[in-house]
Design a protein around this motif. Structure first.
Motif, short mmCIF file in Angstrom:
data_model
loop_
_atom_site.label_atom_id
_atom_site.label_comp_id
_atom_site.label_asym_id
_atom_site.label_seq_id
_atom_site.Cartn_x
_atom_site.Cartn_y
_atom_site.Cartn_z
N TYR A 76 27.44 25.39 76.13
CA TYR A 76 28.26 25.91 77.24
C TYR A 76 29.03 24.76 77.89
O TYR A 76 28.61 23.60 77.84
CB TYR A 76 27.38 26.59 78.29
N LYS A 77 30.17 25.10 78.47
CA LYS A 77 30.94 24.10 79.19
C LYS A 77 30.21 23.71 80.47
O LYS A 77 29.66 24.57 81.17
CB LYS A 77 32.33 24.65 79.56
N ALA A 78 30.21 22.42 80.77
CA ALA A 78 29.61 21.97 82.03
C ALA A 78 30.41 22.55 83.19
O ALA A 78 31.62 22.73 83.12
CB ALA A 78 29.60 20.45 82.08
N LEU A 79 29.71 22.82 84.27
CA LEU A 79 30.32 23.47 85.44
C LEU A 79 30.00 22.67 86.69
O LEU A 79 28.90 22.13 86.83
CB LEU A 79 29.77 24.90 85.57
N ASN A 80 30.97 22.58 87.60
CA ASN A 80 30.70 21.96 88.91
C ASN A 80 31.16 22.88 90.03
O ASN A 80 32.18 23.56 89.93
CB ASN A 80 31.39 20.60 89.02
N LYS A 81 30.35 22.93 91.09
CA LYS A 81 30.66 23.73 92.27
C LYS A 81 30.35 22.90 93.51
O LYS A 81 29.32 22.23 93.58
CB LYS A 81 29.83 25.02 92.30
N THR A 158 36.58 15.79 79.76
CA THR A 158 35.44 16.33 79.03
C THR A 158 35.06 17.68 79.62
O THR A 158 35.30 17.93 80.80
CB THR A 158 34.20 15.42 79.10
N ASN A 159 34.50 18.55 78.79
CA ASN A 159 33.89 19.78 79.33
C ASN A 159 32.38 19.75 79.12
O ASN A 159 31.69 20.73 79.34
CB ASN A 159 34.50 21.04 78.73
N GLN A 160 31.89 18.59 78.65
CA GLN A 160 30.46 18.30 78.59
C GLN A 160 30.25 16.94 79.23
O GLN A 160 31.19 16.16 79.39
CB GLN A 160 29.97 18.27 77.14
N PHE A 161 29.02 16.64 79.61
CA PHE A 161 28.75 15.33 80.20
C PHE A 161 28.96 14.22 79.17
O PHE A 161 28.42 14.27 78.06
CB PHE A 161 27.32 15.26 80.72
N LEU A 162 29.71 13.20 79.56
CA LEU A 162 29.76 11.95 78.82
C LEU A 162 28.54 11.14 79.27
O LEU A 162 28.33 10.94 80.46
CB LEU A 162 31.04 11.18 79.13
N LYS A 174 25.31 10.47 83.50
CA LYS A 174 25.96 11.65 82.95
C LYS A 174 27.21 11.89 83.78
O LYS A 174 27.13 12.14 84.98
CB LYS A 174 25.02 12.86 83.01
N TYR A 175 28.36 11.80 83.13
CA TYR A 175 29.62 11.84 83.88
C TYR A 175 30.51 12.94 83.33
O TYR A 175 30.87 12.94 82.15
CB TYR A 175 30.33 10.49 83.76
N LEU A 176 30.84 13.90 84.18
CA LEU A 176 31.77 14.96 83.82
C LEU A 176 33.17 14.48 84.20
O LEU A 176 33.51 14.37 85.38
CB LEU A 176 31.42 16.25 84.56
N GLY A 193 35.89 12.43 88.61
CA GLY A 193 34.87 13.20 87.93
C GLY A 193 33.59 13.25 88.74
O GLY A 193 33.57 12.89 89.92
N PHE A 194 32.53 13.69 88.09
CA PHE A 194 31.26 13.92 88.77
C PHE A 194 30.14 13.20 88.02
O PHE A 194 29.82 13.55 86.89
CB PHE A 194 30.96 15.42 88.84
#
Length: 391
Positions: A76-81, A158-162, A174-176, A193-194
């Motif tokens: 799944y694509k990583a998600l941030n809220k 990225t749509n996954q964590f680097l 872990k960097y989105l 990023g996050f």
């Protein structure tokens, strides 16, 4: 002078005004509404995380503040809220979207220049310092890379964590990556990023070394500066704030005058532009061309300290702001510039002859005002352009 935009990671905001924790909870589902067990739920910028249970449910105890919540599950694509914890519990259900990255990698022809672009990204995103040399990108395959040859611009997301292992500071990061951009024309780097941090395992002796290096990396950094600025302690913690003022160049006439004189000394014949110099005016044409090439302004360092109470203003209970003209000239007096940095041509900021080799950086305002939080995080990463040591 080459300028580099290193406008911070888009860090989670660590603002805590009370000791009481409030519960953040919810369910992680897919688009069909089915619960997703085993999803990782992280608090960006903190070492706080949990995993959803068999029913897709999660709970996180958090102090009041503003947080970025990251969710990741393989496939799944990583998600941030972004959420705000005030004075009560918060319920946040999250829906993940299936990732088609693996399918795309199969159907799209591999880029023969990808390895080169990854190396560029690593140099500009992680750096080339001794600490950076001890960093390893574990999964560079998640990088979505695009290079615009016409604009000479590299963009990455990225749509996954680097995942980056930092052996110098003892972190697994872990960097989105929301957006990374480097222009070889402007020499400006921008990224946002996050991040989520995990401590690497090590002996007590190793952890002691990591703690010392982490402190060294933090002191004098942009985050340290804005955190001390928020608390009104920037001067006490070693920062001197001056300004570089740009004044009109009195030796350069107006553009209209320069154009008129160059046109007067240049003749057009047979529909072609040919510069025919009258022997009596050859020196005059050279003179006006030299005037055209002069800089529009002259930069002058004003060494009068900028007072914190005139620079910093309160936005609300959690946010402060700064707004300024010209360019801020930031001197960190408690550490000297690393010799490896000082020897890199075009990066060091000019300094008065009587000033020691302190770390010097400049801030150019891009979007006014600059909003920042108690932990030194910046609300809008594009609001400033850094040069010098922070670059």
């Amino acid at each position: 002078m080459k300028s580099f935009s290193v406008l911070f990671f888009l860090l989670a905001v660590k603002i805590c005004f009370a000791q009481q924790n409030y519960m953040l909870s919810g369910i992680v589902k897919d688009k069909r509404g089915e619960a997703l067990p085993g999803a990782g739920v992280y608090v960006s910028g903190y070492k706080i995380a949990t995993v959803t249970d068999n029913n897709g449910q999660y709970t996180l105890p958090l102090k009041p503040g503003n947080y970025d919540i990251l969710v990741q599950l393989i496939g799944y694509k990583a998600l941030n809220k972004n959420i705000v914890i005030a004075d009560k519990a918060v319920k946040l259900d999250l829906t993940l979207e299936e990732s088609v990255t693996q399918l795309a990698e199969v159907t799209i022809k591999p880029d023969p220049n990808r390895a080169h672009y990854i190396a560029m990204f690593k140099d500009f995103f992680i750096g080339t310092t001794p600490n950076a040399e001890q960093c390893k990108m574990v999964n560079p395959n998640v990088l979505l890379i695009d290079y615009d040859h016409e604009e000479a611009r590299l963009t990455v997301k990225t749509n996954q964590f680097l995942i980056i292992e930092n052996q110098a500071l003892g972190y697994r990061i872990k960097y989105l990556v929301n957006h990374f951009e480097y222009s070889s024309r402007t020499k400006i780097i921008y990224y946002e990023g996050f991040p989520y941090y995990e401590d690497l395992k090590g002996s007590a002796w190793k952890k002691k070394i990591w703690a010392k290096k982490r402190l060294t990396a933090y002191l004098g950094s942009p985050q340290h500066f804005f955190k001390s600025l928020y608390s009104g302690k920037a001067i006490a913690e070693g920062f001197i704030i001056n300004k570089i003022i740009t004044q009109p160049n009195r030796d350069k006439p107006s553009d209209s005058v320069i154009r008129a004189n160059i046109k007067r000394l240049t003749k057009i014949q047979d529909g072609l532009l040919r510069k025919t110099i009258n022997l009596n005016h050859g020196d005059s044409l050279s003179y006006w061309i030299r005037k055209k090439n002069l800089p529009d302004g002259i930069s002058i360092l004003n060494r009068s300290p900028v007072a914190q109470d005139t620079l910093v203003h309160i936005k609300n209970q959690h946010i402060k702001r700064i707004n300024f003209t010209d360019k801020l000239y930031i001197i960190y007096t408690k550490e000297k510039e690393d010799p490896l940095f000082a020897n890199r041509i075009g990066l060091s900021i000019n300094r008065p002859l009587d000033m020691p080799d302190y770390q010097i950086s400049t801030i150019t305002l891009q979007v006014a005002p600059v909003y920042f939080y108690e932990n030194g995080g910046i609300y809008n990463p594009r609001s400033m352009l850094y040069a010098g040591y922070w670059g």
